[in-house]
Design an enzyme around this catalytic site. Sequence first.
Site, PDB file in Angstrom:
ATOM      1  N   LYS A   1       5.224  -1.918 -17.302  1.00 16.62           N
ATOM      2  CA  LYS A   1       4.831  -0.590 -17.890  1.00 16.62           C
ATOM      3  C   LYS A   1       5.653   0.672 -17.367  1.00 16.62           C
ATOM      4  CE  LYS A   1       1.982  -0.705 -13.885  1.00 16.62           C
ATOM      5  NZ  LYS A   1       2.168  -2.143 -13.689  1.00 16.62           N
TER       6      LYS A   1
ATOM      7  N   VAL B   1      -0.455  -3.865 -19.127  1.00 15.35           N
ATOM      8  CA  VAL B   1      -1.794  -3.086 -19.288  1.00 15.35           C
ATOM      9  C   VAL B   1      -2.937  -4.144 -18.952  1.00 15.35           C
ATOM     10  CG1 VAL B   1      -3.261  -1.626 -20.406  1.00 15.35           C
ATOM     11  CG2 VAL B   1      -0.964  -1.470 -20.750  1.00 15.35           C
TER      12      VAL B   1
ATOM     13  N   ILE C   1      -6.356  -9.157 -19.193  1.00 13.85           N
ATOM     14  CA  ILE C   1      -7.028  -8.929 -20.435  1.00 13.85           C
ATOM     15  C   ILE C   1      -6.428  -8.731 -21.567  1.00 13.85           C
ATOM     16  CG2 ILE C   1      -9.013  -7.162 -21.172  1.00 13.85           C
ATOM     17  CD1 ILE C   1      -9.281  -6.375 -18.065  1.00 13.85           C
TER      18      ILE C   1
ATOM     19  N   GLU D   1      -0.159  -1.911  -2.824  1.00 13.71           N
ATOM     20  CA  GLU D   1       1.208  -1.993  -2.280  1.00 13.71           C
ATOM     21  C   GLU D   1       1.379  -1.169  -0.825  1.00 13.71           C
ATOM     22  OE1 GLU D   1       3.718  -3.145  -4.197  1.00 13.71           O
ATOM     23  OE2 GLU D   1       2.596  -3.477  -6.155  1.00 13.71           O
TER      24      GLU D   1
ATOM     25  N   ASP E   1       0.052   5.364 -12.290  1.00 16.70           N
ATOM     26  CA  ASP E   1       0.091   3.894 -13.003  1.00 16.70           C
ATOM     27  C   ASP E   1      -0.914   3.938 -14.009  1.00 16.70           C
ATOM     28  OD1 ASP E   1       0.288   0.761 -12.486  1.00 16.70           O
ATOM     29  OD2 ASP E   1      -1.485   1.203 -12.495  1.00 16.70           O
TER      30      ASP E   1
ATOM     31  N   LYS F   1      -0.717   3.441 -18.389  1.00 23.70           N
ATOM     32  CA  LYS F   1      -1.152   2.383 -18.931  1.00 23.70           C
ATOM     33  C   LYS F   1      -1.771   2.811 -20.006  1.00 23.70           C
ATOM     34  CE  LYS F   1      -1.551  -0.620 -15.066  1.00 23.70           C
ATOM     35  NZ  LYS F   1      -2.499  -1.121 -13.729  1.00 23.70           N
TER      36      LYS F   1
ATOM     37  N   GLY G   1      -2.400  -9.702 -10.622  1.00 23.62           N
ATOM     38  CA  GLY G   1      -2.466 -10.887  -9.879  1.00 23.62           C
ATOM     39  C   GLY G   1      -1.648 -11.983 -10.731  1.00 23.62           C
TER      40      GLY G   1
HETATM   41  N1  LIG Z   1       1.809  -8.224  -9.345  1.00 22.95           N
HETATM   42  C1  LIG Z   1       1.030  -7.970 -10.581  1.00 22.95           C
HETATM   43  O1  LIG Z   1      -0.362  -8.223 -10.301  1.00 22.95           O
HETATM   44  C2  LIG Z   1       1.453  -7.317 -11.938  1.00 22.95           C
HETATM   45  C3  LIG Z   1       0.397  -6.886 -12.804  1.00 22.95           C
HETATM   46  C4  LIG Z   1       0.698  -6.429 -14.050  1.00 22.95           C
HETATM   47  C5  LIG Z   1       2.078  -6.168 -14.195  1.00 22.95           C
HETATM   48  N2  LIG Z   1       2.896  -6.436 -13.239  1.00 22.95           N
HETATM   49  C6  LIG Z   1       4.286  -5.903 -13.506  1.00 22.95           C
HETATM   50  O2  LIG Z   1       5.387  -7.237 -13.611  1.00 22.95           O
HETATM   51  C7  LIG Z   1       6.646  -7.073 -12.990  1.00 22.95           C
HETATM   52  C8  LIG Z   1       6.799  -7.895 -12.081  1.00 22.95           C
HETATM   53  O3  LIG Z   1       5.870  -7.682 -10.941  1.00 22.95           O
HETATM   54  P1  LIG Z   1       5.608  -8.824  -9.740  1.00 22.95           P
HETATM   55  O4  LIG Z   1       4.426  -8.313  -8.994  1.00 22.95           O
HETATM   56  O5  LIG Z   1       5.870 -10.300 -10.076  1.00 22.95           O
HETATM   57  O6  LIG Z   1       7.176  -8.266  -8.792  1.00 22.95           O
HETATM   58  P2  LIG Z   1       7.767  -8.985  -7.473  1.00 22.95           P
HETATM   59  O7  LIG Z   1       6.782 -10.111  -6.935  1.00 22.95           O
HETATM   60  O8  LIG Z   1       8.480  -8.239  -6.710  1.00 22.95           O
HETATM   61  O9  LIG Z   1       8.748  -9.905  -8.108  1.00 22.95           O
HETATM   62  C9  LIG Z   1       9.970  -9.484  -8.689  1.00 22.95           C
HETATM   63  C10 LIG Z   1      11.133 -10.427  -8.775  1.00 22.95           C
HETATM   64  O10 LIG Z   1      12.277 -10.206  -9.452  1.00 22.95           O
HETATM   65  C11 LIG Z   1      13.428 -10.335  -8.815  1.00 22.95           C
HETATM   66  N3  LIG Z   1      14.575  -9.538  -8.874  1.00 22.95           N
HETATM   67  C12 LIG Z   1      14.598  -8.223  -8.178  1.00 22.95           C
HETATM   68  N4  LIG Z   1      15.648  -7.709  -8.554  1.00 22.95           N
HETATM   69  C13 LIG Z   1      16.237  -8.524  -9.291  1.00 22.95           C
HETATM   70  C14 LIG Z   1      17.631  -8.298  -9.643  1.00 22.95           C
HETATM   71  N5  LIG Z   1      18.541  -7.522  -9.671  1.00 22.95           N
HETATM   72  N6  LIG Z   1      18.008  -9.573 -10.409  1.00 22.95           N
HETATM   73  C15 LIG Z   1      17.350 -10.674 -10.622  1.00 22.95           C
HETATM   74  N7  LIG Z   1      16.070 -10.649 -10.065  1.00 22.95           N
HETATM   75  C16 LIG Z   1      15.589  -9.617  -9.263  1.00 22.95           C
HETATM   76  C17 LIG Z   1      12.787 -10.643  -7.200  1.00 22.95           C
HETATM   77  O11 LIG Z   1      13.792 -11.725  -6.765  1.00 22.95           O
HETATM   78  P3  LIG Z   1      13.184 -12.169  -5.303  1.00 22.95           P
HETATM   79  O12 LIG Z   1      12.224 -12.948  -5.200  1.00 22.95           O
HETATM   80  O13 LIG Z   1      14.609 -13.192  -4.604  1.00 22.95           O
HETATM   81  O14 LIG Z   1      13.244 -10.981  -4.171  1.00 22.95           O
HETATM   82  C18 LIG Z   1      11.411 -11.239  -7.791  1.00 22.95           C
HETATM   83  O15 LIG Z   1      11.570 -12.545  -7.835  1.00 22.95           O
HETATM   84  C19 LIG Z   1       6.511  -5.612 -12.658  1.00 22.95           C
HETATM   85  O16 LIG Z   1       7.083  -4.782 -13.652  1.00 22.95           O
HETATM   86  C20 LIG Z   1       4.939  -5.185 -12.615  1.00 22.95           C
HETATM   87  O17 LIG Z   1       4.801  -3.817 -12.541  1.00 22.95           O
HETATM   88  C21 LIG Z   1       2.612  -6.889 -12.053  1.00 22.95           C
END
Ligand SMILES: NC(=O)c1ccc[n+]([C@@H]2O[C@H](COP(=O)([O-])OP(=O)(O)OC[C@H]3O[C@@H](n4cnc5c(N)ncnc54)[C@H](OP(=O)(O)O)[C@@H]3O)[C@@H](O)[C@H]2O)c1
Length: 435
Positions: free
Chosen positions: A105, A132, A136, A190, A201, A205, A302
């Site tokens: 987002k 977002v 859901i 976080e 945030d 959204k 999640g």
């Molecule tokens: N977490 C949630 O519940 C949630 C909900 C809605 C939306 N989102 C969105 O989904 C996205 C991902 O979130 P997340 O929670 O999954 O983040 P995360 O757990 O921090 O995962 C990020 C991933 O990206 C990889 N990465 C970082 N820099 C990189 C690079 N330069 N080249 C290649 N890979 C790279 C990391 O590698 P490593 O594993 O090696 O560090 C990791 O695997 C974000 O935009 C977030 O806003 C998340």
Amino acid sequence: MRTIAIGLLGAGNVGGGVLRILEENRDAIERRLAARLKVHAVAVRDVGRQRHVDVPIDLITDDASAVVADEEVRVVVELIGGIEPARTLVLDALRRGKHVVTANKALLATHGRELFAEAAKHRVNLHFEGAVAGGIPILRTLREGLASDRIVGVRAIVNGTSNYILDSMTRAGLDYDAALSQAQRAGYAEADPALDVGGQDAAQKLALMALLAFGLRVDPIQIPTEGITRVRPFDIAAARELGYVVKSLAVARQTDDGLVLGVHPAFVPQDSILAGVHGAFNAVLVESQALGPSLYFGRGAGMMPTGMAVVSDLVEVCRAVLSPTEGPPPQAFAVIHDAAPLSVDDETCENYLCMHVPNLPGILGRVATCLGRHQVSIKTLKQDPQGVGEPVDMIIRTESVRERNLQAALAEIDSLPDVLAPTHRFRICPPDPLD
Ligand SMILES: NC(=O)c1ccc[n+]([C@@H]2O[C@H](COP(=O)([O-])OP(=O)(O)OC[C@H]3O[C@@H](n4cnc5c(N)ncnc54)[C@H](OP(=O)(O)O)[C@@H]3O)[C@@H](O)[C@H]2O)c1
């Protein structure tokens, strides 16, 4: 059966969920698509890192640009997060004529115009359901499910961290800091929660929901935004006594003059649907002309809920890949206008005001004079007994008043020499249209 090669950028929380869902639901997805989705390559930052989900060694790489450039990859899934290198990678994918799915987002809120223009230019899809309210399917609902209706308003709880904190304060009686620590320990906040508890945030959204609900592109920075960091146990208790619960709301309303948008903590009636949204759950209440009110509720974040939303986008995008006339489906709106949110000066609502003052004769008169001078009528007033001269919290509930008048009155009140701290103010919401 045709196979569509996917390039996955990021295998963290959401990326791990995507891999797991593609594996566990492989048969069901193949039955839906009559095609196979194959993860062709997975880019991460650190290939040696321990992960939630095992990634085959022959798929994993730390070269995300190479994954995007790989001729075989047809769809790129960006789950790295943040602005760079995500922006450059997504732009590169779109320019190479690849469809993109993302849950980012922050990227869409800041660079959406550039990315959507590039997607349109190259006739490819850019989907972002996971951005977002996590799992859901609210964006699909706004884009497709309600495509024939006229949406007039949205009232939503879309930041799970803020809702978890306020819920812990309400139900477990914690103060803000203890509730935040608990949210962090439980994995719902976080290490740096600033964008969540500050409301930014939710504003990002809300801007994405406004795009799909109204065809209006709004810069989230222009959305009046207030976080939850000033909410005290005292306010939560006062809300309960008045029959309300404090929730952080993202609100959009279309008027004849334009769009009113805002993110702020507010008192919602205890028996309302939104008051019953607990923990890190999200809910979006949509008001549309033909359908009336409708509610979308579920896990707003999640690994598995967001992973599911991303894979559902993948399924939709792959339908486009499989169609004989491959290209993007029509967007929610053929024409999208830029819009600035209307000023909230003319908005009206009831309010809770809490003033920290010494218990001295005349103070109530001075406060009431400021309110009266700006046509702010008092509906109720309450003050717990204290010794003479002791600090006391004076609670005033106003009648429904214009924002402009309230702000002018509060500026005067907060500059009175005997007001000890800035007034705590919360909007009091009328009942949900579903109540
Ligand atoms: N977490 C949630 O519940 C949630 C909900 C809605 C939306 N989102 C969105 O989904 C996205 C991902 O979130 P997340 O929670 O999954 O983040 P995360 O757990 O921090 O995962 C990020 C991933 O990206 C990889 N990465 C970082 N820099 C990189 C690079 N330069 N080249 C290649 N890979 C790279 C990391 O590698 P490593 O594993 O090696 O560090 C990791 O695997 C974000 O935009 C977030 O806003 C998340």
